[in-house]
Design a protein around this motif. Structure first.
Motif, mmCIF file in Angstrom:
data_model
loop_
_atom_site.group_PDB
_atom_site.id
_atom_site.type_symbol
_atom_site.label_atom_id
_atom_site.label_comp_id
_atom_site.label_asym_id
_atom_site.label_seq_id
_atom_site.Cartn_x
_atom_site.Cartn_y
_atom_site.Cartn_z
ATOM 1 N N GLU A 243 0.846 -1.211 0.000
ATOM 2 C CA GLU A 243 0.000 0.000 0.000
ATOM 3 C C GLU A 243 0.870 1.246 0.000
ATOM 4 O O GLU A 243 0.605 2.216 -0.709
ATOM 5 C CB GLU A 243 -0.914 0.057 1.223
ATOM 6 N N GLU A 244 1.928 1.174 0.826
ATOM 7 C CA GLU A 244 2.854 2.304 0.947
ATOM 8 C C GLU A 244 3.462 2.622 -0.419
ATOM 9 O O GLU A 244 3.539 3.770 -0.840
ATOM 10 C CB GLU A 244 3.945 1.932 1.963
ATOM 11 N N LEU A 245 3.870 1.569 -1.120
ATOM 12 C CA LEU A 245 4.534 1.793 -2.401
ATOM 13 C C LEU A 245 3.581 2.434 -3.402
ATOM 14 O O LEU A 245 3.953 3.339 -4.146
ATOM 15 C CB LEU A 245 5.075 0.483 -2.970
ATOM 16 N N PHE A 246 2.330 1.966 -3.417
ATOM 17 C CA PHE A 246 1.396 2.503 -4.403
ATOM 18 C C PHE A 246 0.916 3.898 -4.053
ATOM 19 O O PHE A 246 0.641 4.703 -4.925
ATOM 20 C CB PHE A 246 0.197 1.546 -4.583
ATOM 21 N N THR A 247 0.808 4.204 -2.748
ATOM 22 C CA THR A 247 0.328 5.535 -2.375
ATOM 23 C C THR A 247 1.464 6.543 -2.276
ATOM 24 O O THR A 247 1.284 7.709 -2.553
ATOM 25 C CB THR A 247 -0.405 5.503 -1.016
ATOM 26 N N ASN A 248 2.657 6.059 -1.880
ATOM 27 C CA ASN A 248 3.741 7.006 -1.628
ATOM 28 C C ASN A 248 5.055 6.507 -2.216
ATOM 29 O O ASN A 248 5.995 6.203 -1.494
ATOM 30 C CB ASN A 248 3.854 7.200 -0.098
ATOM 31 N N PRO A 249 5.113 6.381 -3.538
ATOM 32 C CA PRO A 249 6.354 5.904 -4.132
ATOM 33 C C PRO A 249 7.432 6.970 -4.016
ATOM 34 O O PRO A 249 7.160 8.152 -4.263
ATOM 35 C CB PRO A 249 5.983 5.657 -5.596
#
Lengths: 323, 315
Positions: A243-249
């Motif tokens: 989720e972190e990667l998709f929301t805050n790359p």
């Protein structure tokens, strides 16, 4: 070392010594796989994903060579293990699912034979008939219809999706702790792809194995992964929960990747492509390998950045985030 | 059938008068020559001769040989086992040495052994068989006196198959076996050597092909032990190896002609050569036909072997 860490890779380097020069296919990869998780390795073709996954059990053929690094599997360095010990780990503790099921199975042997043989290879007592019986059971688990008959079929008599199920069956035959799936769905059509991914996730839940899933399909990543490592030109450039990667790359390359495909979590006006192409692996750019293609490149980028933790579980190697 | 027509035409277009030769040569009496013409239907037009011949062959009458004055089939039954024995032993030597050499060359790729196999193949293909035969005779018979240079030796007391080695074994006669084997050694080695390198090279290349395939990689990834790993390797390599071995066996049968001449081996090659020298049509055609039949049979056996090994060939 994290208590739930199953596999830890430290500074792994695999070079190919060709006539044209040294191809640094994997050049300092560090990552870890936790117990029971699905870790996705994402990256473009030729960024070293597959080579890295095979180097974990030292399956690198000449002219390729593992130059340095450590692969700690439950605390044991696999790269220092004698070949005989390693063979006991391959197919039992760590198993592989290959990209092209059409070529992974020996055409002269039945589907069931592959599974039974893999069971027998790692058991000193079992008889072939017992192993065959187990194989049929595993076929049922990987949702192969009519498992008794399919076990007796030869690979050329099975469809692509069926063959991939057989390959998965051989991979789970000895309930391994880590399944390395190298683009398991690339050779299959879309409807079968979803089924196979669903199957892999189901098997992970059932056997509580860890899965290292290599893919270039971000849809698959969003669908099944727990954590993601993004690779670029032989290095891991970013590692984060999904989720972190998709929301805050954070890494410009990851940002570029996400903008290049439709993102279900964000509204994007139009898809953008990353300029340029993957660098020549023999003659890599100085410093940060992505810098020639990076929209944010600045003077620091001629030095190589390190992979550092920016927030909990989110690692990135980019000068933009230092200090 | 095609073979019959072909050998018939080829042997009959030779511009010579066989009847005169068969009747005794230049000084033959005209009545005898005429008798020969009658007996062998040489007065008829060539297509009628062919039709007659084909009919006779299928009736089991392969004609009499004017040279030996015996039915060709009887001659063949006497001479063919010698050739068959030579070819079978040479074939076994080729496979027994060529396959392991090729496998080793593939597994130890680009090492000294690999290069040696390559050189061996080159010598085998390029060295003339008669030269090799004479050299071996010179070394082992003339210089060292270890092995006999010519012939098959004395036949074992009981003959069942006409293959002396097999017959001696069946009779349990060790003395006869030694004699047969010692006579066998030089001709079979010479014959085997011509194709040995070719087999080794084919085995090497096939093995490398199979080794680089993904299922061998996957076999390694499954952690198979050596036995299981090599079982996949050898079974997959065996298909092209069987093909080449089948072809080589045909080569051995026909290649035997030179070897048999040098070693005075009383086989079908020697028989054919003397038949050609005396324009003995029935014998030439008979032996060619027999060799073709054997060749077809071997190829048929190869096809059956494919079906046993490879499920994709089965229907």
């Amino acid at each position: 070392m994290h208590s739930s860490t199953l596999l830890e890779v430290k500074d792994l380097r695999v070079y190919f010594y060709t006539y044209a020069g040294v191809v640094k296919a994997v050049d300092g990869v560090s990552l870890s796989v936790h117990r029971g998780e699905i870790l996705c390795i994402v990256g473009e073709t030729g960024c070293g994903k597959s080579v890295m996954s095979r180097a974990l059990t030292r399956m690198v053929k000449p002219p390729g060579r593992i130059v340095s690094g450590e692969v700690l599997f439950e605390g044991v360095d696999l790269l220092k293990l004698p070949e005989k010990e390693l063979r006991k780990i391959r197919g039992r503790e760590i198993s592989y699912v290959y990209q092209d099921p059409g070529n992974a199975l020996d055409p002269l042997y039945t589907a069931g034979f592959h599974v039974a043989e893999t069971i027998l290879a790692h058991s000193s007592s079992a008889k072939f008939n017992e192993a065959w019986g187990k194989a049929v059971g595993i076929f049922r688990e990987v949702l192969i219809p009519d498992p008794e008959a399919k076990a007796k079929s030869y690979p050329h008599e099975l469809s692509g999706g069926m063959k991939q199920r057989v390959v998965i069956a051989t991979a789970v035959a000895n309930t391994p702790k880590l399944i390395i799936a190298d683009e398991p769905t690339t050779a299959l059509d879309v409807t079968i792809q979803a089924q196979v991914m669903e199957l892999i996730r189901g098997l992970r839940d059932k056997y509580s194995s860890s899965v290292m899933l290599i893919t270039h399909n971000l849809g698959v990543v969003a669908e099944v992964c727990d954590r993601v490592a993004v690779m670029y030109a032989g290095k891991v450039v970013e590692e984060a929960f999904v989720e972190e990667l998709f929301t805050n790359p954070l890494h410009p390359y990851t940002q570029g990747l996400l903008e290049a495909v439709p993102n279900p979590l964000k509204k994007i006006e139009r898809l953008r492509s990353i300029h340029g192409s993957v660098p020549n692996m023999i003659d890599l750019p100085e410093g940060c390998r992505f810098s020639p293609r990076c929209p944010h490149a600045f003077q620091f980028c001629n030095k190589e950045p390190e992979l550092v933790e920016r927030s909990k579980g989110h690692l990135v190697s980019c000068w933009l985030y230092r200090r | 059938m095609g073979v019959i027509v072909l050998t018939f035409v080829v042997s009959h277009v030779i511009p010579a008068d066989p009847a005169r030769l068969w009747a005794g040569g230049v000084k033959a009496r005209p009545e005898v020559i005429e008798l020969m013409r009658e007996k062998y239907h040489l007065n008829l037009p060539i297509h009628e001769q062919l039709a007659l011949y084909i009919r006779d062959v299928f009736m089991g009458n392969w004609r009499d040989s004017p040279m030996t004055r015996r039915p060709v089939l009887v001659d063949l039954a006497e001479y063919f086992p010698a050739t068959a024995e030579l070819a079978i032993v040479a074939g076994l030597i080729q496979v027994a040495l060529g396959v392991p050499l090729g496998l080793l060359a593939a597994l130890k790729r680009d090492t000294l052994l690999d290069h040696l196999v390559r050189v061996l193949a080159l010598i085998g293909v390029s060295a003339p068989a008669f030269w090799l035969a004479i050299t071996l005779q010179w070394v082992f018979y003339y210089s060292l006196g270890l092995l006999p240079a010519t012939g098959r030796g004395i036949p074992p007391p009981q003959t069942y198959t006409g293959l002396y080695v097999l017959d001696s074994l069946l009779a349990g006669n060790w003395n006869a076996l030694t004699i047969s084997l010692r006579h066998m050694a030089l001709p079979s080695l010479t014959l085997a050597f011509t194709g040995l390198g070719v087999i080794a090279r084919v085995v090497r290349n096939t093995t490398l092909d199979v080794l680089s395939s993904e299922f061998m990689d996957f076999a390694e990834a499954r952690g198979l032990n050596s036995f299981k790993f090599y079982r996949h390797l050898i079974k997959n390599s065996s298909i092209p190896i069987i093909t080449i071995a089948g072809l080589q066996f045909g080569m051995l049968l026909s290649g035997a002609i030179v070897i048999e001449t040098v070693f005075s081996w009383p086989g079908i090659g020697l028989y054919t050569v003397s038949a050609i020298n005396s324009l003995d049509y029935p014998a030439i055609m008979g032996s060619t036909l027999l060799i073709s039949l054997v060749f077809i049979a071997v190829n048929f056996a190869v096809d059956i072997a494919y079906a046993i090994i490879d499920p994709r060939v089965r229907l």
